[in-house]
Design a protein around this motif. Structure first.
Motif, PDB file in Angstrom:
ATOM      1  N   ASP A  92      32.716  30.379  18.910  1.00  0.00           N
ATOM      2  CA  ASP A  92      31.823  29.223  18.945  1.00  0.00           C
ATOM      3  C   ASP A  92      32.141  28.278  20.117  1.00  0.00           C
ATOM      4  OD1 ASP A  92      34.231  28.243  18.054  1.00  0.00           O
ATOM      5  OD2 ASP A  92      33.390  27.036  16.434  1.00  0.00           O
ATOM      6  N   ALA A  93      32.836  28.774  21.121  1.00  0.00           N
ATOM      7  CA  ALA A  93      33.151  27.948  22.292  1.00  0.00           C
ATOM      8  C   ALA A  93      31.856  27.463  22.940  1.00  0.00           C
ATOM      9  CB  ALA A  93      33.964  28.753  23.292  1.00  0.00           C
ATOM     10  N   PRO A  94      31.823  26.263  23.467  1.00  0.00           N
ATOM     11  CA  PRO A  94      30.588  25.753  24.068  1.00  0.00           C
ATOM     12  C   PRO A  94      30.129  26.514  25.300  1.00  0.00           C
ATOM     13  CG  PRO A  94      32.425  24.251  24.456  1.00  0.00           C
ATOM     14  CD  PRO A  94      32.900  25.253  23.463  1.00  0.00           C
ATOM     15  N   VAL A  95      31.071  27.150  25.994  1.00  0.00           N
ATOM     16  CA  VAL A  95      30.727  27.885  27.217  1.00  0.00           C
ATOM     17  C   VAL A  95      31.169  29.338  27.082  1.00  0.00           C
ATOM     18  CG1 VAL A  95      30.965  28.006  29.731  1.00  0.00           C
ATOM     19  CG2 VAL A  95      31.063  25.778  28.572  1.00  0.00           C
ATOM     20  N   VAL A  96      30.269  30.254  27.425  1.00  0.00           N
ATOM     21  CA  VAL A  96      30.594  31.690  27.448  1.00  0.00           C
ATOM     22  C   VAL A  96      30.410  32.216  28.865  1.00  0.00           C
ATOM     23  CG1 VAL A  96      30.029  33.993  26.598  1.00  0.00           C
ATOM     24  CG2 VAL A  96      29.923  32.033  25.045  1.00  0.00           C
ATOM     25  N   MET A  97      31.432  32.835  29.383  1.00  0.00           N
ATOM     26  CA  MET A  97      31.350  33.489  30.687  1.00  0.00           C
ATOM     27  C   MET A  97      31.339  34.999  30.471  1.00  0.00           C
ATOM     28  SD  MET A  97      33.847  33.273  34.050  1.00  0.00           S
ATOM     29  CE  MET A  97      35.176  34.287  33.361  1.00  0.00           C
ATOM     30  N   ILE A  98      30.233  35.628  30.814  1.00  0.00           N
ATOM     31  CA  ILE A  98      30.119  37.080  30.729  1.00  0.00           C
ATOM     32  C   ILE A  98      30.525  37.653  32.083  1.00  0.00           C
ATOM     33  CG2 ILE A  98      28.580  39.022  30.300  1.00  0.00           C
ATOM     34  CD1 ILE A  98      26.753  37.042  28.783  1.00  0.00           C
ATOM     35  N   GLU A  99      31.411  38.621  32.058  1.00  0.00           N
ATOM     36  CA  GLU A  99      31.923  39.219  33.294  1.00  0.00           C
ATOM     37  C   GLU A  99      31.556  40.699  33.351  1.00  0.00           C
ATOM     38  OE1 GLU A  99      36.246  40.268  35.407  1.00  0.00           O
ATOM     39  OE2 GLU A  99      36.179  39.025  33.605  1.00  0.00           O
ATOM     40  N   TYR A 100      30.857  41.101  34.411  1.00  0.00           N
ATOM     41  CA  TYR A 100      30.510  42.500  34.651  1.00  0.00           C
ATOM     42  C   TYR A 100      31.422  43.011  35.753  1.00  0.00           C
ATOM     43  CZ  TYR A 100      26.261  41.032  32.182  1.00  0.00           C
ATOM     44  OH  TYR A 100      25.376  40.526  31.257  1.00  0.00           O
ATOM     45  N   ALA A 101      32.259  44.003  35.443  1.00  0.00           N
ATOM     46  CA  ALA A 101      33.260  44.409  36.429  1.00  0.00           C
ATOM     47  C   ALA A 101      33.628  45.882  36.331  1.00  0.00           C
ATOM     48  CB  ALA A 101      34.505  43.535  36.283  1.00  0.00           C
ATOM     49  N   ASP A 102      34.313  46.351  37.369  1.00  0.00           N
ATOM     50  CA  ASP A 102      34.731  47.748  37.521  1.00  0.00           C
ATOM     51  C   ASP A 102      36.231  47.745  37.814  1.00  0.00           C
ATOM     52  OD1 ASP A 102      35.399  50.263  38.778  1.00  0.00           O
ATOM     53  OD2 ASP A 102      33.285  50.589  39.200  1.00  0.00           O
ATOM     54  N   PHE A 103      36.974  48.620  37.179  1.00  0.00           N
ATOM     55  CA  PHE A 103      38.421  48.650  37.382  1.00  0.00           C
ATOM     56  C   PHE A 103      38.824  49.177  38.762  1.00  0.00           C
ATOM     57  CE2 PHE A 103      38.336  48.350  32.722  1.00  0.00           C
ATOM     58  CZ  PHE A 103      39.252  47.315  32.551  1.00  0.00           C
ATOM     59  N   LYS A 104      37.920  49.805  39.473  1.00  0.00           N
ATOM     60  CA  LYS A 104      38.233  50.264  40.828  1.00  0.00           C
ATOM     61  C   LYS A 104      37.792  49.265  41.901  1.00  0.00           C
ATOM     62  CE  LYS A 104      37.749  54.531  42.182  1.00  0.00           C
ATOM     63  NZ  LYS A 104      39.158  54.842  42.558  1.00  0.00           N
ATOM     64  N   CYS A 105      37.237  48.160  41.474  1.00  0.00           N
ATOM     65  CA  CYS A 105      36.733  47.139  42.395  1.00  0.00           C
ATOM     66  C   CYS A 105      37.867  46.208  42.842  1.00  0.00           C
ATOM     67  CB  CYS A 105      35.625  46.350  41.705  1.00  0.00           C
ATOM     68  SG  CYS A 105      35.208  44.788  42.478  1.00  0.00           S
ATOM     69  N   SER A 106      38.090  46.132  44.150  1.00  0.00           N
ATOM     70  CA  SER A 106      39.171  45.294  44.686  1.00  0.00           C
ATOM     71  C   SER A 106      38.940  43.819  44.400  1.00  0.00           C
ATOM     72  CB  SER A 106      39.288  45.505  46.202  1.00  0.00           C
ATOM     73  OG  SER A 106      39.652  46.833  46.493  1.00  0.00           O
ATOM     74  N   TYR A 107      37.698  43.371  44.511  1.00  0.00           N
ATOM     75  CA  TYR A 107      37.408  41.963  44.270  1.00  0.00           C
ATOM     76  C   TYR A 107      37.538  41.612  42.794  1.00  0.00           C
ATOM     77  CZ  TYR A 107      36.071  41.154  49.074  1.00  0.00           C
ATOM     78  OH  TYR A 107      36.102  41.024  50.444  1.00  0.00           O
ATOM     79  N   CYS A 108      37.237  42.580  41.931  1.00  0.00           N
ATOM     80  CA  CYS A 108      37.450  42.358  40.496  1.00  0.00           C
ATOM     81  C   CYS A 108      38.941  42.176  40.223  1.00  0.00           C
ATOM     82  CB  CYS A 108      36.921  43.537  39.686  1.00  0.00           C
ATOM     83  SG  CYS A 108      35.149  43.842  39.847  1.00  0.00           S
ATOM     84  N   GLY A 109      39.757  42.990  40.902  1.00  0.00           N
ATOM     85  CA  GLY A 109      41.204  42.873  40.758  1.00  0.00           C
ATOM     86  C   GLY A 109      41.714  41.531  41.247  1.00  0.00           C
ATOM     87  N   LYS A 110      41.165  41.069  42.357  1.00  0.00           N
ATOM     88  CA  LYS A 110      41.563  39.769  42.900  1.00  0.00           C
ATOM     89  C   LYS A 110      41.241  38.660  41.907  1.00  0.00           C
ATOM     90  CE  LYS A 110      40.585  36.598  46.736  1.00  0.00           C
ATOM     91  NZ  LYS A 110      42.003  36.214  46.911  1.00  0.00           N
ATOM     92  N   PHE A 111      40.035  38.717  41.328  1.00  0.00           N
ATOM     93  CA  PHE A 111      39.652  37.721  40.338  1.00  0.00           C
ATOM     94  C   PHE A 111      40.576  37.797  39.125  1.00  0.00           C
ATOM     95  CE2 PHE A 111      37.375  36.778  36.389  1.00  0.00           C
ATOM     96  CZ  PHE A 111      37.041  35.440  36.600  1.00  0.00           C
ATOM     97  N   ALA A 112      40.849  39.018  38.653  1.00  0.00           N
ATOM     98  CA  ALA A 112      41.675  39.211  37.455  1.00  0.00           C
ATOM     99  C   ALA A 112      43.092  38.684  37.660  1.00  0.00           C
ATOM    100  CB  ALA A 112      41.725  40.688  37.077  1.00  0.00           C
ATOM    101  N   ARG A 113      43.620  38.834  38.865  1.00  0.00           N
ATOM    102  CA  ARG A 113      44.997  38.394  39.132  1.00  0.00           C
ATOM    103  C   ARG A 113      45.100  36.913  39.514  1.00  0.00           C
ATOM    104  NH1 ARG A 113      44.762  43.303  41.849  1.00  0.00           N
ATOM    105  NH2 ARG A 113      44.487  42.226  43.840  1.00  0.00           N
TER     106      ARG A 113
END
Length: 266
Positions: A92-113
């Protein structure tokens, strides 16, 4: 790399070996506003790369109007399932962030770290934000296998631990073959590795990944990572300040919405 700091889906000379990599041709009933949202995600990239150099527009998050670039129909994509193992934060958090990502994606890794841990510490832990993961494998068989493996780890309550192991610096370079995925599951603390292997290869895993893919393609997402924050599209591994601004504005607007009916009832 483009300003959006996202990894585009690769253009292959041959047809993809997996049908799930293609956009679904079935009608996705979200609403016509998705066409506009697709333009924001795929072309305008939310103009997020320029927002860091601009002053914050607090007026956009007033009680009178939603933050700029928000699509009410997209807010409905938040599943808010308290039992979803691929999500973290209050349902029930007021804000939901949906993330679409790929485990082989370098930019996804950068965001995750670099960025996601800060968001979790600042917003998830205080109940403001919920993060809902969607698998969007766009780089072939190993991407698909990693997505299904992550889902399988989630069936034993270890999705986010698997997520951290798979996105650790240098992890992607080792590939996501079957043995490597089993290694990652072990590192993530998955208790039953045989069940993990069965789950990863199950029809349920394949269906879950395809559902997430279809949702992303229906939005017009053409790169990873892509995000929707309370109906507001944001493309790429943007700086922390960009995410913080979007979350703060969404939370402020949600609070104003909640306060409105209460004030009217006085």
């Amino acid at each position: 790399m483009s300003k959006s700091q996202g990894t585009p889906a690769p253009k292959s000379k041959s047809k993809p070996s997996q049908k799930s990599r293609k956009p679904s041709r079935k009608p996705f009933v979200i609403g016509a506003v998705v066409v506009a949202a697709a333009a924001v995600l795929g072309v305008a990239s939310y103009r997020a790369s320029d927002s860091g150099s601009q002053k914050k527009n607090d007026a956009s998050a007033t009680a009178a109007e939603a933050p700029e670039g928000t699509f009410p129909e997209l807010e409905k994509l938040a599943r808010r399932d308290a039992k979803d193992p691929l999500a973290q934060g209050r349902a029930d958090a007021p804000v939901v962030m949906i993330e679409y990502a790929d485990f082989k994606c370098s930019y996804c890794g950068k965001f995750a770290r670099d960025t996601e841990p800060e968001l979790v510490k600042k917003y998830v832990q205080d109940g403001t934000l919920r993060v809902e993961w969607r698998n969007m494998p766009i780089f072939g068989a190993q991407s698909e296998a990693a997505a299904r493996a992550a889902w399988a780890a989630g069936q034993q309550g270890r999705f986010w631990q698997f997520h951290a192991a798979a996105y650790a610096k240098g992890s992607k370079e080792k590939g996501f073959g079957a043995d490597r995925l089993r290694e990652l599951a072990k590192e993530a603390g998955v208790a039953d590795l045989d069940r993990f292997a069965r789950d990863a290869d199950s029809d349920a895993a394949k269906a879950s990944v395809k559902k997430d893919q279809d949702e992303a393609y229906a939005l017009g997402a053409s790169s990873t990572p892509s995000f929707v924050i309370n109906g507001r599209p944001l493309a790429g591994a943007q700086p922390m300040d960009t995410f913080a601004q979007a979350i703060d504005e969404a939370a402020k607007y949600k609070a104003a919405q909640t306060a409105g009916p209460k004030a009217a009832g006085k």
